[in-house]
Write a protein that holds these residues in place. Structure first.
Motif, PDB file in Angstrom:
ATOM      1  N   ARG A 144      -0.253  -2.990   5.064  1.00 52.85           N
ATOM      2  CA  ARG A 144      -1.806  -2.830   4.748  1.00 52.85           C
ATOM      3  C   ARG A 144      -2.295  -2.838   6.153  1.00 52.85           C
ATOM      4  O   ARG A 144      -2.005  -3.618   7.307  1.00 52.85           O
ATOM      5  CB  ARG A 144      -2.460  -4.284   4.253  1.00 52.85           C
TER       6      ARG A 144
ATOM      7  N   LEU B 141      -5.538   2.651   1.654  1.00 55.23           N
ATOM      8  CA  LEU B 141      -6.314   2.129   2.522  1.00 55.23           C
ATOM      9  C   LEU B 141      -6.195   2.704   3.831  1.00 55.23           C
ATOM     10  O   LEU B 141      -5.037   3.047   4.235  1.00 55.23           O
ATOM     11  CB  LEU B 141      -5.999   0.463   2.711  1.00 55.23           C
TER      12      LEU B 141
ATOM     13  N   MET C 262       0.876  -1.157  -0.063  1.00 57.90           N
ATOM     14  CA  MET C 262      -0.242  -0.123  -0.003  1.00 57.90           C
ATOM     15  C   MET C 262       0.883   1.344   0.096  1.00 57.90           C
ATOM     16  O   MET C 262       1.895   1.280   0.610  1.00 57.90           O
ATOM     17  CB  MET C 262      -1.000   0.074   1.348  1.00 57.90           C
TER      18      MET C 262
ATOM     19  N   ARG D 191     -11.312   1.234   1.392  1.00 57.68           N
ATOM     20  CA  ARG D 191     -10.587   1.529   0.319  1.00 57.68           C
ATOM     21  C   ARG D 191     -10.884   2.854  -0.318  1.00 57.68           C
ATOM     22  O   ARG D 191     -12.199   2.995  -0.775  1.00 57.68           O
ATOM     23  CB  ARG D 191     -10.732   0.461  -0.788  1.00 57.68           C
TER      24      ARG D 191
END
Length: 330
Positions: A26, A99, A1, A37
């Motif tokens: 994450r 995220l 991410m 998201r």
């Protein structure tokens, strides 16, 4: 991410080179919370001051570690609370990242319906709430008022003028910088006039537009424009002090307000901090969502694509080069 961070502590007006993208793990879903998201991340002027630790006592993000702050909207992909996976939500502290974890108390479930989720970062988000609070809860615009808004091409200013019109204002005048922004204010937001402060003689043009006097002023920019607005104000006029964008990065306090002029005009000045109105968000939506759905409240979007575009988008905002609500689409 990926997430956007500061390279180092910021000195002065933030620029694109002050930011970096890093790989981050994450996020885990917190007990009683969600992972979202993000589909859109907001770029807001107050964040420039927050990056220097100069906004409402909030600390600056730690360089190369913490995500740049910002509101966001997106879809819940993991939940350990009553909010269902697949729900669209608005996060106060989404940040520049793909995220975002959040507790349920930090999330508002939204129902886009036929609207783009991004509208919940503009006319139905914090800018809209700010404008609604100023015009309906503080200045209490009423039928027949003449209203002046500076930074009128911005998301807050544009919404403020349109909400004032919906409240019954007879004339709504804007101040903005440059012909494109002035045209946006007149042609898209529907103000009666917009004065381009970058042109010669703009103060005379403003005086002509306010020849009948001013009842409500919504201040976003500077103490100098506030003082100018007060000179045109009718007795017992009202001013809302929303922001001082021109002074956010000054090392000294903004010039003082002329108290004699305030007394002479019998004017009321209201300081506006949008956090005070978060508990009235439902009342705001009840008033403004119908305006958005009917086209009576429109905010143009200045959208950049992808998190990698966020640093340049934020620099454009900080230097006044954005045209409409600045955001990043992920």
């Amino acid at each position: 991410m990926q997430q956007g961070v500061l390279r180092a502590p910021v000195q002065g007006v933030p620029q694109a080179r002050d930011f970096a993208l890093i790989d981050a793990p994450r996020p885990q879903c917190p007990e009683g919370g969600v992972v979202v998201r993000l589909s859109h991340v907001s770029m807001d002027p107050y964040v420039g001051a927050r990056l220097r630790g100069r906004h409402m006592g909030e600390a600056a993000p730690e360089p190369m570690t913490q995500a740049i702050p910002g509101h966001g909207v997106g879809v819940v992909i993991e939940s350990r609370c009553a909010i269902a996976e697949g729900a669209y939500v608005h996060l106060m502290e989404a940040g520049w990242r793909e995220l975002a974890p959040a507790l349920d108390a930090e999330v508002r479930v939204i129902e886009p319906g036929g609207l783009s989720p991004s509208v919940f970062l503009s006319s139905l988000g914090m800018p809209g709430l700010t404008a609604w609070a100023g015009m309906t809860q503080l200045a209490r615009v009423r039928k027949g008022d003449c209203v002046l808004v500076d930074a009128a091409a911005g998301a807050v200013g544009g919404a403020a003028g349109q909400i004032a019109r919906a409240q019954g204002a007879a004339r709504v005048i804007g101040i903005a910088g440059g012909p494109q922004k002035a045209a946006l204010v007149r042609d898209t937001y529907g103000f009666d006039a917009c004065i381009d402060y970058r042109t010669d003689g703009w103060k005379d043009e403003l005086a002509g537009a306010l020849s009948g006097g001013l009842d409500v002023h919504f201040e976003n920019v500077s103490s100098e424009i506030l003082t100018l607005a007060l000179t045109h104000m009718n007795p017992y006029g009202r001013a809302v002090l929303c922001g001082l964008a021109a002074h956010y990065h000054d090392d000294q306090s903004a010039p003082g307000v002329p108290f004699g002029l305030i007394i002479g005009k019998r004017a009321s000045l209201h300081g506006l901090v949008v956090y005070d109105f978060y508990d009235r968000w439902d009342a705001f939506l009840a008033k403004c969502r119908p305006l958005v759905e009917t086209g009576a409240l429109v905010i143009a979007e200045d959208a950049a694509d992808g998190l990698a575009a966020a640093p340049e988008a934020f620099e454009r905002l900080m230097t006044g080069r954005n045209l409409g609500k600045a955001l990043v689409k992920l």
